[in-house]
Design an enzyme around this catalytic site. Structure first.
Site, PDB file in Angstrom:
ATOM      1  N   LYS A   1      -0.815 -22.102  -4.927  1.00 15.25           N
ATOM      2  CA  LYS A   1      -1.571 -22.295  -3.690  1.00 15.25           C
ATOM      3  C   LYS A   1      -3.062 -22.462  -3.956  1.00 15.25           C
ATOM      4  CE  LYS A   1      -0.108 -18.471  -1.838  1.00 15.25           C
ATOM      5  NZ  LYS A   1       0.787 -18.041  -2.952  1.00 15.25           N
TER       6      LYS A   1
ATOM      7  N   ARG B   1       0.108 -12.864   5.325  1.00  9.68           N
ATOM      8  CA  ARG B   1       1.219 -12.427   4.489  1.00  9.68           C
ATOM      9  C   ARG B   1       2.219 -11.560   5.243  1.00  9.68           C
ATOM     10  NH1 ARG B   1      -1.675 -10.947  -1.329  1.00  9.68           N
ATOM     11  NH2 ARG B   1      -2.316 -13.073  -1.832  1.00  9.68           N
TER      12      ARG B   1
ATOM     13  N   ARG C   1      -4.902 -10.734 -14.893  1.00  8.32           N
ATOM     14  CA  ARG C   1      -5.077  -9.846 -13.763  1.00  8.32           C
ATOM     15  C   ARG C   1      -4.062  -8.719 -13.810  1.00  8.32           C
ATOM     16  NH1 ARG C   1      -4.987 -14.108  -8.930  1.00  8.32           N
ATOM     17  NH2 ARG C   1      -3.691 -12.430  -8.081  1.00  8.32           N
TER      18      ARG C   1
END
Length: 220
Positions: A19, A94, A166
């Site tokens: 995305k 979300r 991450r």
């Protein structure tokens, strides 16, 4: 829809479906700023804001930040002048509560969402992408150890910054994030389908091919 009518776009898809990569690729062509909820949170964490510090533990575990905090940070961003004429949001909403909050806020402003694009990707491929993803700590560009490696391992081609994995891309966190998507976010697609604003693209394959599919549904 014509290109002119598509000004407010939301990208929805599982973690790892590209995305953010696609939003960066098409935002200039759309003529609207890219608003990435992940980057908004990371910026707040880097600056040590109360919201950033409170959210950090959730993000490190791969969990969703509470709806109220997430909605507020997005509201603040969309209220900035550069988003007045349109936006390309990725990573939000979300949950059903976030979707309702976004719809209410935009409808109240007379600027409803024009299009929701689902970036469709199989779970196994999404997990593979996430496990090999590395982000530049300086400029934020995303690389991949297998699919899009830098010229020198661990070093960003653009700014020579150090590449990092991450915390929410660790193996255990990846599966948890994908489970959360299936439970909380995927059901939103039917909501947007009923509203007549949902388009779906195949997010597998080369980045450039996915970008072409994205531009096609945006009419750019």
């Amino acid at each position: 829809m014509t290109r002119r009518s598509i000004r407010r776009v939301v990208l929805v898809g599982p973690p790892g479906s590209g995305k953010t990569t696609q939003a960066r690729a098409v935002s200039d062509k759309l003529g609207a700023p890219h608003v990435c909820i992940g980057e908004l949170f990371r910026s707040n964490i880097a600056r040590g804001t109360p919201l950033g510090m409170a959210s950090r533990s959730y993000l490190d575990r791969g969990e969703l930040v509470p709806d109220e905090w997430t909605t507020e940070i997005v509201r603040q961003r969309l209220a900035e002048p550069d988003a007045a004429g349109g936006f390309l949001v990725d990573g939000f909403p979300r949950t059903a509560h976030q979707a309702r909050s976004l719809t209410e806020a935009l409808n109240d402003a007379g600027t409803p969402v024009d299009l929701v694009v689902e970036t469709l990707l199989e779970r196994d491929e999404a997990a593979l992408r996430l496990a090999g993803r590395r982000s530049c700590g300086s400029c934020g560009r995303i690389w991949h150890v297998r699919f899009n490696p830098p010229a020198v391992y661990g070093i960003c081609d653009d700014c020579a910054g150090a590449l990092e994995q991450r915390s929410d891309d660790a193996a255990a966190a990846i599966q948890h994030r994908l489970d959360l998507y299936d439970r909380d976010t995927a059901p939103l697609l039917e909501l947007y389908r009923r509203q007549g604003v949902l388009a779906t693209i195949d997010a597998s394959g080369a980045v450039e091919d996915v970008t072409e599919r994205m531009l096609s549904v945006l009419g750019v």
